[in-house]
Write an enzyme that holds these catalytic residues in place. Structure first.
Site, PDB file in Angstrom:
ATOM      1  N   CYS A  62       0.842  -1.207   0.000  1.00 12.68           N
ATOM      2  CA  CYS A  62       0.000   0.000   0.000  1.00 12.68           C
ATOM      3  C   CYS A  62       0.870   1.247   0.000  1.00 12.68           C
ATOM      4  O   CYS A  62       2.094   1.179  -0.027  1.00 12.68           O
ATOM      5  CB  CYS A  62      -0.908   0.004   1.232  1.00 12.68           C
ATOM      6  SG  CYS A  62       0.060   0.052   2.731  1.00 12.68           S
ATOM      7  N   CYS A 140      -1.831  12.980 -47.300  1.00 13.70           N
ATOM      8  CA  CYS A 140      -3.114  12.441 -46.850  1.00 13.70           C
ATOM      9  C   CYS A 140      -2.892  11.223 -45.959  1.00 13.70           C
ATOM     10  O   CYS A 140      -1.761  10.794 -45.738  1.00 13.70           O
ATOM     11  CB  CYS A 140      -4.018  12.097 -48.025  1.00 13.70           C
ATOM     12  SG  CYS A 140      -3.335  10.782 -49.073  1.00 13.70           S
ATOM     13  N   ASP A 658     -11.583  11.413  -5.040  1.00 15.11           N
ATOM     14  CA  ASP A 658     -10.903  11.175  -3.775  1.00 15.11           C
ATOM     15  C   ASP A 658     -11.240  12.355  -2.856  1.00 15.11           C
ATOM     16  O   ASP A 658     -11.594  13.435  -3.344  1.00 15.11           O
ATOM     17  CB  ASP A 658      -9.392  11.081  -4.017  1.00 15.11           C
ATOM     18  CG  ASP A 658      -8.618  10.946  -2.719  1.00 15.11           C
ATOM     19  OD1 ASP A 658      -9.021  10.130  -1.876  1.00 15.11           O
ATOM     20  OD2 ASP A 658      -7.620  11.675  -2.547  1.00 15.11           O
ATOM     21  N   ASP A 863      -5.115  12.451  -6.218  1.00 11.44           N
ATOM     22  CA  ASP A 863      -3.818  13.111  -6.139  1.00 11.44           C
ATOM     23  C   ASP A 863      -2.740  12.285  -5.460  1.00 11.44           C
ATOM     24  O   ASP A 863      -1.582  12.652  -5.466  1.00 11.44           O
ATOM     25  CB  ASP A 863      -3.948  14.445  -5.387  1.00 11.44           C
ATOM     26  CG  ASP A 863      -4.180  14.231  -3.891  1.00 11.44           C
ATOM     27  OD1 ASP A 863      -4.838  13.229  -3.533  1.00 11.44           O
ATOM     28  OD2 ASP A 863      -3.700  15.054  -3.100  1.00 11.44           O
TER      29      ASP A 863
END
Length: 990
Positions: A62, A140, A658, A863
């Site tokens: 984590c 093109c 968040d 963030d």
């Protein structure tokens, strides 16, 4: 390093009454332990550049794990930057080898409790390289597809992207298998000119013009002198232009050294300067292309106007008509001969580019617009030649010529290409404006050993080298990325970050090149120059975004592969149908104009079909709109990473926010402390801070910052050592400090450790959560000792932004790792109905996937590191500009100003851009779908209306110009009016 582009630059010291400090693209830091501008910094510069280490880190689960690793590594001396990627289990560290080595970094990570190993193959040699190549001559989508296919077929090429609108290719390849020279040769073999823009290696390039060189021997002497300099990788010379192109490592040398060597060679007769066109290659080529089309068009008019007058005007003036009808040989008239003479230079000299383009395309098994034009004009021209020669050899043959068709067709196509190239140049103005932010000159200071200014010299800003000291006067632009070593001022950074308020700068603060110094004199030390600067990285990001194709572009690519062959078949079928129906008298003879027969009528219809079809309009519909859209976004502080992000964003109907740092300011502060035991408040915070200082969580930082107030004389206090530190993501931390077990966290953490929570503490927590604040519990030796109340206020305007999103039919959801009470209070304040609280990083990503499974197109706005899994999982990831490197790297859209308002602007801009793309496609497809049948004579039986080939050619030229102009209208984009009303009400975001 892409992940560092928008890294956070925050100083923890107070700035008194000066304005708050926004976040912006980071500058490199001097090694820890080395003071800015001091002897240590000079020593570092002398020792050489930083090195990079990539390590695999096993066991991270984590953001707290990543935070502890990052904290430990950054404490080492000589660490410039450390980025920890939880998702891939990697750590990337930039360091100065004179202060620390790879083994020390690895051991430090293992001391934190994770298994670390150096990834040798990535640190020793990067095998994958990305280069950018400018391609001249594409007209093109068929051209770009041909080049892309050719590059993809080269062994070692992993990915190639060719953008018609930017006329550039971006190629990712294995440097062990192929190289950039082979890629250039491959492009040139397809028939286009290729120029290498960048190699992707850690080198800089500069072009110097040397006056005074008269012989090849002098060129060789200078070349050898430059090649001998340390850090010079390669030297290329162009004797005709007296131009030297050098590739060099900016850490070891720089352009002023090159000029000094050149001017000191040959008794001072050589003078060197930056080559005038330096880095403006693409723009210089575009200007030259515009001039070429303009000159070609003017010359074509010189010959086409007489052909037009002879065919369309003089034939109706009795006196002149008689002269033109005068026979020269048999039935060949003066008028026919003059038209042949005037149209020939247009067909073969001015129109040579169409033959060249056709040959190159057909040689590689593809067909483009040049093929259609060449076929159409050649058919008209050579039939006319046949008609004239037969008239000259026959006493009775009377035929009509189409010389005006071929010459007028070429003239109109050249006019259309001239207007198209001019318009396409305007689509990339956003990049040009960004590049123009850099000042032209800079004031270079020479310092003595004590740091005193010895002399000043005004130099070209492109001559700035690393570790130069530059003087920035009030009102001048900052010439280079770096840090302040003397002075105090405010700097306007709005052109880079979008932050409207000037930012205070003092000694040690980072500055960005291209920003505006307002009211004080600053001396800065340059740290990133040239292609390494934040401004250059932003330009590259925008350029890469414009290179990336939107998925909708695949539609045009599929059509372009069959378009030209299909048009040729339709053209031949049209001629054959009209010819056979005329041959077998299927329509009345009265339908045939008096000046031609049924064969010539059929031929005109066939030529009209061939020249009215336009693949260019289809090919330009998407890339021009994406270019303008991403450019407009960049000018408003919204960096959109390509067409994929734009296309996904316009479909978004659900946004997951968040909480901390996104809906809230992201700077939690301690607002209250309630002690439940007889403890000295200073000692209480000493223990709490010693435990929390090892955590990267914003709440932990708030506790540490508040604890500093009890340390009178220490700005960066040394907290008591914490042993047996353990982080429990989403719950808190624990450690042993001064032989006492300290646990800091939420209620569930205390219950897990069987710590009793008294009724008084329960009441405090309930009261805290009711006020949308967070209560942190602190236990000392298994006894609950105090409750710290922390507040993270809502961003101004958050409630209004959610309301506007609701009006746009976009559902808003809040997800946070905070407790349910605080989360519900915040959600109630901003009027968000759906809340997910106490969510771990993987839970956020799972929630995003659940919403997608329910049929929502989901955007995630976050963030932090813990938001990166959700940012990747979402259809569109939006990183608040003040966020972490990993969050910004994982995102599709970066909001540089950290304003919630920009979420609305990003979605609205994407919707506007894609409505413009749809309009472009409707126009391009509708033009062909309607134009081809009309050119084929669909209206002729009922109305006798037929489209002459030269008018069909003019319509074809106008179609691609109109598509580009339609895209250019995006430059007038303004954000939704509701956001302007927010500002009128005084709601601003700091």
């Amino acid at each position: 390093m892409a992940a560092k582009l928008f890294a956070l630059c925050i100083r923890k010291d107070s700035h008194g009454d000066l304005s708050p400090r926004p976040h912006y693209p980071s500058m490199p830091k001097i090694p820890r332990g080395a003071s800015a501008g001091g002897e240590d910094a000079a020593a570092v510069a002398a020792e050489g550049s930083e090195a990079r280490a990539v390590l695999s880190v096993l066991g991270m689960t984590c953001s707290a794990c990543a935070g502890s690793v990052e904290k430990a590594v950054k404490r080492l001396p000589g660490i410039q930057e450390a980025v920890i990627d939880v998702l891939n289990g990697r750590a990337q560290v930039l360091y100065y080898p004179s202060f620390v080595n790879e083994e020390t970094i690895r051991e430090t990570i293992e001391d934190v409790g994770f298994e670390a190993a150096l990834i040798e193959d990535e640190t020793s040699e990067r095998t994958t390289q990305v280069c950018r190549i400018r391609i001249n001559g594409m007209t093109c989508t068929s051209c770009s597809s041909t080049v892309e296919s050719a590059l993809q077929a080269v062994p070692g090429v992993q990915k190639s992207q060719v953008a018609l609108a930017t006329e550039e290719a971006q190629v990712q390849f294995d440097r062990r298998v192929t190289n950039s020279d082979l890629l250039l040769k491959t492009i040139e073999d397809t028939g286009f000119e290729a120029v290498l823009v960048s190699t992707g290696e850690d080198v800089s390039n500069i072009h110097l013009k040397v006056d005074g060189v008269r012989t090849d021997h002098s060129m060789r002497i200078l070349e050898n002198s430059l090649q001998a300099l340390p850090g010079v990788e390669d030297v290329n010379t162009d004797p005709e232009l007296r131009k030297f192109t050098l590739s060099y490592k900016p850490d070891l040398t720089g352009p002023r050294n090159f000029i000094e060597v050149i001017e000191s060679t040959g008794s001072g007769r050589f003078k060197a300067a930056i080559f005038p066109q330096g880095e403006g290659g693409r723009e210089a080529y575009r200007q030259e292309e515009i001039k070429q089309y303009y000159r070609s068009f003017l010359w074509s008019l010189v010959f086409t106007v007489p052909v037009f007058l002879l065919s369309m005007v003089f034939m109706y003036l009795p006196g002149i008509k008689h002269g033109l009808d005068t026979k020269i040989v048999n039935m060949m008239s003066v008028g026919e001969l003059l038209r042949w003479i005037f149209s020939t230079p247009v067909q073969f000299v001015i129109g040579r580019r169409f033959y060249t383009g056709s040959y190159k395309a057909l040689r590689h098994g593809s067909a483009n617009m040049d093929v259609l034009i060449a076929l159409g004009t050649n058919t008209a021209y050579f039939y006319s030649v046949y008609s004239v020669l037969r008239a000259a050899t026959s006493p009775s043959f009377r035929g009509a010529d189409f010389f005006e068709t071929s010459s007028m067709l070429i003239s109109f196509v050249l006019l259309g290409k001239y207007l198209e190239v001019q318009a396409k140049g305007k689509t990339s103005e956003a990049i040009a404006k960004l590049m123009d932010l850099a000042p032209e000159t800079a004031i270079l200071l020479t310092l003595d050993n004590e740091g005193n200014v010895v002399s000043e010299q005004e130099i070209d800003s492109r001559l700035i080298q690393k570790n130069d000291v530059i003087k920035i006067i009030p009102g001048a632009k900052v010439a280079s990325d770096g840090f302040v070593i003397w002075g105090q001022s405010h700097v306007n950074e709005s052109m880079i970050t979008g932050e409207a308020r000037p930012v205070a700068k003092r000694k040690g603060d980072a500055v960005i090149g291209g920003t505006l110094n307002e009211n004080g004199v600053l001396h800065i030390k340059a740290t990133r120059v040239g292609s390494e600067s934040a401004l250059a990285q932003i330009v590259r990001l925008v350029e890469s975004a414009q290179m990336a194709k939107a998925p909708v572009q695949k539609f045009a690519d599929r059509i372009s592969k069959v378009f030209v062959p299909l048009v040729i078949i339709l053209s031949f079928s049209t001629w054959l149908t009209w010819f056979l129906t005329g041959k077998f008298h299927a329509y009345p003879k009265s339908w045939i104009p008096s000046s031609m027969d049924s064969f010539q009528l059929a031929l005109q219809f066939g030529i009209s079909v061939m020249v009215i079809a336009c693949p260019c309009a289809l090919g330009l519909a998407t890339p021009t709109a994406v270019m303008v859209g991403t450019g407009v976004g960049a000018s408003q502080g919204i960096l959109i990473k390509g067409g994929q992000a734009l296309e996904s964003a316009h479909k978004v109907n659900c946004i997951v926010f968040d909480k901390t740092g996104t809906l809230t300011v992201g700077k939690p502060v301690v607002v209250n402390t309630r002690l439940l035991k007889n403890v000295v408040l200073r000692d209480f915070y000493e223990l709490a801070a010693a435990t929390e200082v090892n955590s990267e969580h914003p709440l932990a930082k708030a506790v540490v910052e508040y604890a500093k107030k009890f340390r009178d004389d220490e700005e960066n206090p040394a907290w008591p050592e914490a042993s047996d530190f353990m982080s429990m993501p989403g719950h808190g931390v624990k450690a042993v400090v001064r032989n006492k077990e300290i646990i800091v966290g939420n209620k569930s953490l205390m219950l897990e450790h069987n710590i009793a929570i008294p009724f008084e503490a329960e009441e405090i927590l309930a009261e805290t959560e009711g006020m949308a604040q967070t209560g942190i519990l602190v236990s000392i030796d298994r006894e609950l000792t105090g409750v710290i109340t922390i507040s993270d206020p809502l961003k101004p305007g958050a409630r209004e932004v959610i309301s506007i999103l609701n009006s746009m039919k976009v559902k808003s959801i809040m997800v946070t790792g905070d407790n349910w009470g605080t989360a519900n209070s915040i959600a109630k304040d901003v009027r968000i109905d759906t809340v997910i609280a106490e969510a771990k990083p993987e839970h956020k990503a799972e929630k995003v996937k659940d919403l997608q499974a329910s049929g929502y197109i989901v955007a995630m706005v976050g963030d932090g590191i813990n938001d990166s899994p959700a940012l990747v999982a979402a259809d569109v990831g939006m990183a608040i500009g003040a966020g972490t490197d990993i969050a910004i790297e994982a995102a599709d859209i970066v909001l540089m100003k950290s304003n919630l308002e920009d979420v609305i602007t990003a979605i609205d801009l994407s919707r506007t851009t894609f409505s413009r793309i749809r309009l472009n496609y409707i126009w391009a497809l509708g033009y062909n779908v309607l134009g081809i049948p009309i050119a084929a004579g669909a209206l002729f039986p009922s109305t006798r209306f037929r489209l002459p080939p030269w008018i069909a050619g003019a319509a074809m030229a106008a179609s691609s110009v109109s598509v580009v102009c339609c895209s250019l209208l995006l430059k007038k984009y303004r954000r939704p009016r509701q956001l302007d009303n927010l500002q009128i009400q005084g709601i601003t975001v700091n």
